[in-house]
Design a protein around this motif. Structure first.
Motif, short mmCIF file in Angstrom:
data_model
loop_
_atom_site.label_atom_id
_atom_site.label_comp_id
_atom_site.label_asym_id
_atom_site.label_seq_id
_atom_site.Cartn_x
_atom_site.Cartn_y
_atom_site.Cartn_z
N LEU A 340 0.65 -1.49 -0.03
CA LEU A 340 0.14 0.09 -0.42
C LEU A 340 0.70 1.25 -0.45
O LEU A 340 2.31 1.38 0.59
N GLU A 341 0.48 2.21 -0.23
CA GLU A 341 0.70 3.68 -0.30
C GLU A 341 0.41 4.85 -0.01
O GLU A 341 -0.57 4.43 0.59
N LEU A 342 1.34 4.68 0.99
CA LEU A 342 0.50 6.24 2.58
C LEU A 342 0.72 7.75 1.26
O LEU A 342 1.77 8.45 0.46
N SER A 343 -0.21 8.27 0.95
CA SER A 343 -0.90 9.79 0.69
C SER A 343 0.67 10.64 1.42
O SER A 343 -0.11 10.49 2.36
N ASP A 344 1.61 10.79 0.54
CA ASP A 344 2.20 12.41 1.47
C ASP A 344 1.28 13.39 1.68
O ASP A 344 1.39 14.26 2.27
N GLU A 345 0.30 13.51 0.28
CA GLU A 345 -0.71 14.86 0.47
C GLU A 345 -1.18 15.26 1.80
O GLU A 345 -1.81 16.19 2.41
N LYS A 346 -2.15 14.13 2.04
CA LYS A 346 -2.62 14.05 3.15
C LYS A 346 -2.07 13.24 4.77
O LYS A 346 -2.37 13.51 5.67
N THR A 347 -1.17 12.58 4.55
CA THR A 347 -0.72 12.61 6.43
C THR A 347 0.99 13.29 6.47
O THR A 347 1.95 13.59 5.80
N LEU A 348 -0.19 14.26 7.16
CA LEU A 348 0.51 15.42 7.63
C LEU A 348 0.56 15.37 9.55
O LEU A 348 -0.11 14.04 9.78
N ILE A 349 2.07 16.08 9.14
CA ILE A 349 2.80 15.87 10.51
C ILE A 349 2.49 17.19 11.39
O ILE A 349 2.24 18.42 10.74
N THR A 350 1.18 18.22 12.73
CA THR A 350 1.02 18.71 13.22
C THR A 350 0.52 19.36 14.05
O THR A 350 0.83 18.07 14.45
N ASN A 351 1.78 20.22 14.73
CA ASN A 351 2.42 21.04 15.65
C ASN A 351 0.57 20.35 16.80
O ASN A 351 -1.04 21.21 16.23
#
Length: 604
Positions: A340-351
């Motif tokens: 499977l592929e992790l979506s870089d656009e939607k997989t966000l690192i958020t404070n």
């Protein structure tokens, strides 16, 4: 034939034992009682009256139809039909593909689902909430609120095209770890490879789960359970330290306070005691200015995780570099082990000070030094570092615009919400209009009832209410004021109507308020199917078929079940329609002659 509940319970006993191998499952597919239970579970779904590629619906279901289905399974000639591909609109304006399976395939899939759920439900991780009994979006969100306290970073996870990209070979290998029955595995593979028909053209499926299939959500959970267990092991390795170290200014103040409190116990002079008590209060007041623990403690790390279907949220007490490493490790695992592929656009690192989005909510950590007194009257900071669930104006705006209940007007360089009439509803009768509005409003309020700002939904209610008034005004070519005056009873907009017995009843506009709920509203929020429904009642569908007495003409022979999409669609002109309306049923068990006459419009 064994009772379905006993069959499923015997399977469920070994669910939690990951080393146990389930055998002879395919023989369960020959048990007619399992199909009776499956039929009872799914018969009420409106979509069952939509024909698949074979042109058949649930209408005409009979004991004979089930027997023929089992015969094809017994000699392994059963072959699922391809799904009929259609499209439904998404919130972003795009369209989502949906497959419509044949009803016989739905029935077989429901039996498979019950078996698989009995096998796997006891082994799933607690962090998995999607498409599971007694689990819902609410349980996932409340799980975040209860366990993500003091989180510093969020990782919003999204798997690219998950349901379309499930690797068949990986899924089959996962199933084989628990199931030692080649025929049962082959049956599941047949559904995976059944394909779909679009514009009368057949398309093979090389990956993904059956579009619109009953077993698809469960197969997805079985697939991602590997990911859940990987994350569980990852958390054990990531977590570090027993507790955070005390903040130095707070610790020094606490030491001074403790020493002074000890001296106070030994002091005998009342005047000195009073001075010491005043000093103690000053120290407590000063201590409350500092956090008790060092939030930047590098010797303390924690990771939390919750998943709903292919969306997951991770909370991290650590550094941003830790989050980047976690994201990279997850990407590699999904790619290497699950294809499977992790979506870089939607997989966000958020404070965590800023909102992360999960299941339609904004989630962030509250920053607050406000205090309240505990049971002993001491001031305690208890509001900071708590998880807040928030419903935003953006969410409400999108929903109102999708209903076409609102328009955006610019006034003095500001965007203002204005209710508007819903033109497409003007031809509905009065009861249908208020019922639809109530249903939409209640559904929105129920879903966002666990939000910390749930009362904020009042503005959504206001627009919906005045949009409804404008719709009635449009329907009767009058004004909003006149409609409100004419239809208000005791200050509440009300539509009177008559029931089947001719008694006048009242349907009032939803005014139950939007008080925050602190517990999940139940699995009905996600409409999770039941594992099994007991079919022993005298009014159950199968019991009615087994009587072999036509409910229309009284003939004694093998019966078929006549289905309609909705009871309200019946006009009540024919005798058989009156029977269904009187019993408030969407079904009528009739002989083949009566059934043919119903469809030919010749039954008096």
């Amino acid at each position: 034939m064994r009772n379905p509940e006993k069959v499923l319970n015997s399977l469920a006993k070994h669910s939690g034992n990951s080393d146990y191998k389930f055998e002879r499952l395919y023989k369960v597919m020959f048990n007619e009682e399992m199909y009776y239970a499956a039929y009872q579970n799914i018969y009420s779904n409106v979509g069952n009256m939509t024909a698949g590629v074979d042109g058949k619906t649930i209408d005409g279901m009979s004991m004979l139809r089930i027997e023929r289905l089992i015969d094809t399974l017994r000699n392994e000639t059963y072959q699922p039909n391809p799904s009929k591909r259609t499209y439904i609109p998404k919130k972003n304006g795009k369209k989502r593909p949906l497959g419509i399976p044949s009803f016989d395939d739905k029935l077989v899939q429901e039996v498979i689902r019950m078996i698989l759920e009995a096998i796997y439900e006891g082994s799933f991780e607690y962090t998995s909430h999607g498409f599971r009994p007694k689990r819902s979006c609410h349980t996932a969100l409340l799980g975040v609120q209860q366990s993500f306290t003091a989180t510093r970073w969020f990782i919003e996870g999204d798997i690219k095209g998950f349901f379309d990209n499930i690797n068949h070979e990986v899924l089959i290998d996962i199933l084989k770890e628990r199931i030692a029955d080649d025929r049962f595995i082959r049956l599941i593979r047949k559904f995976l490879n059944a394909g779909y028909v679009e514009d009368w053209v057949f398309h093979r499926t090389y990956s993904g789960t059956p579009q619109g299939g009953i077993i698809s959500p469960l197969l997805a959970n079985i697939y991602l359970d590997k990911f859940d267990k990987y994350i569980k092991e990852y958390i054990d390795k990531f977590n570090k330290g027993e507790r955070k170290r005390h903040n130095r200014p707070w610790a020094l103040n606490e030491q001074r306070r403790a020493r002074l409190a000890m001296k106070l116990k030994e002091e005998e002079d009342e005047n000195v005691k009073k001075q010491m008590i005043v000093k103690l209060k000053e120290l407590v007041q000063e201590r409350s200015k500092y956090p008790a623990y060092n939030k930047m403690d590098s010797l303390y790390k924690r990771m939390k995780y919750v998943r709903y279907a292919d969306d997951f949220l991770i909370g991290v007490i650590g550094t941003k570099e830790d989050c980047k490493a976690i994201k990279d490790d997850i990407r590699n695992y999904l790619n290497e082990k699950l294809k499977l592929e992790l979506s870089d656009e939607k997989t966000l690192i958020t404070n965590a000070k800023k909102p992360a989005k999960f299941l339609g909510y904004d989630i962030f950590v509250r920053q607050s030094n406000d205090k309240k007194r505990d049971k002993l009257g001491r001031p305690v900071r208890c509001f900071g570092d708590k998880i807040v669930l928030y419903v935003t104006t953006e969410v409400m705006q999108k929903k109102l615009l999708s209903y076409n209940a609102m328009k955006l007007v610019t006034q003095k360089s500001k965007e203002v919400w204005k209710p508007r009439s819903r033109y497409y509803m003007k031809d509905l009768d009065d009861l249908e209009i208020i019922s639809q509005v109530n249903s939409e409003l209640r559904g929105f309020a129920n879903y966002y009832s666990i939000a910390n700002n749930s009362a904020y939904v009042q503005s959504f209610s206001y627009i919906m209410e005045y949009s409804m008034y404008k719709t009635y005004a449009l329907k009767y070519q009058t004004s909003v004021g006149k409609e409100k005056t004419k239809r208000c009873i005791n200050g509440v907009f009300t539509i009177p109507y008559k029931n089947k017995e001719g008694k006048t009843l009242l349907r009032r506009f939803y005014k139950e308020g939007f008080k925050r709920q602190k517990v999940a509203r139940g699995a009905y929020v996600d409409n999770v199917p039941k594992t099994i429904t007991t079919t022993g009642g005298r009014n159950s569908l199968i019991a009615r078929l087994q009587t072999e007495k036509c409910e229309q003409c009284g003939a004694t022979e093998k019966l078929e079940m006549h289905h309609v999409r909705k009871v309200k669609d019946l006009k009540g002109k024919q005798d058989w329609e009156k029977r269904m309306i009187a019993r408030n049923r969407k079904t009528l068990a009739v002989c083949s002659k009566c059934h043919d006459k119903i469809h030919a419009g010749k039954l008096d």
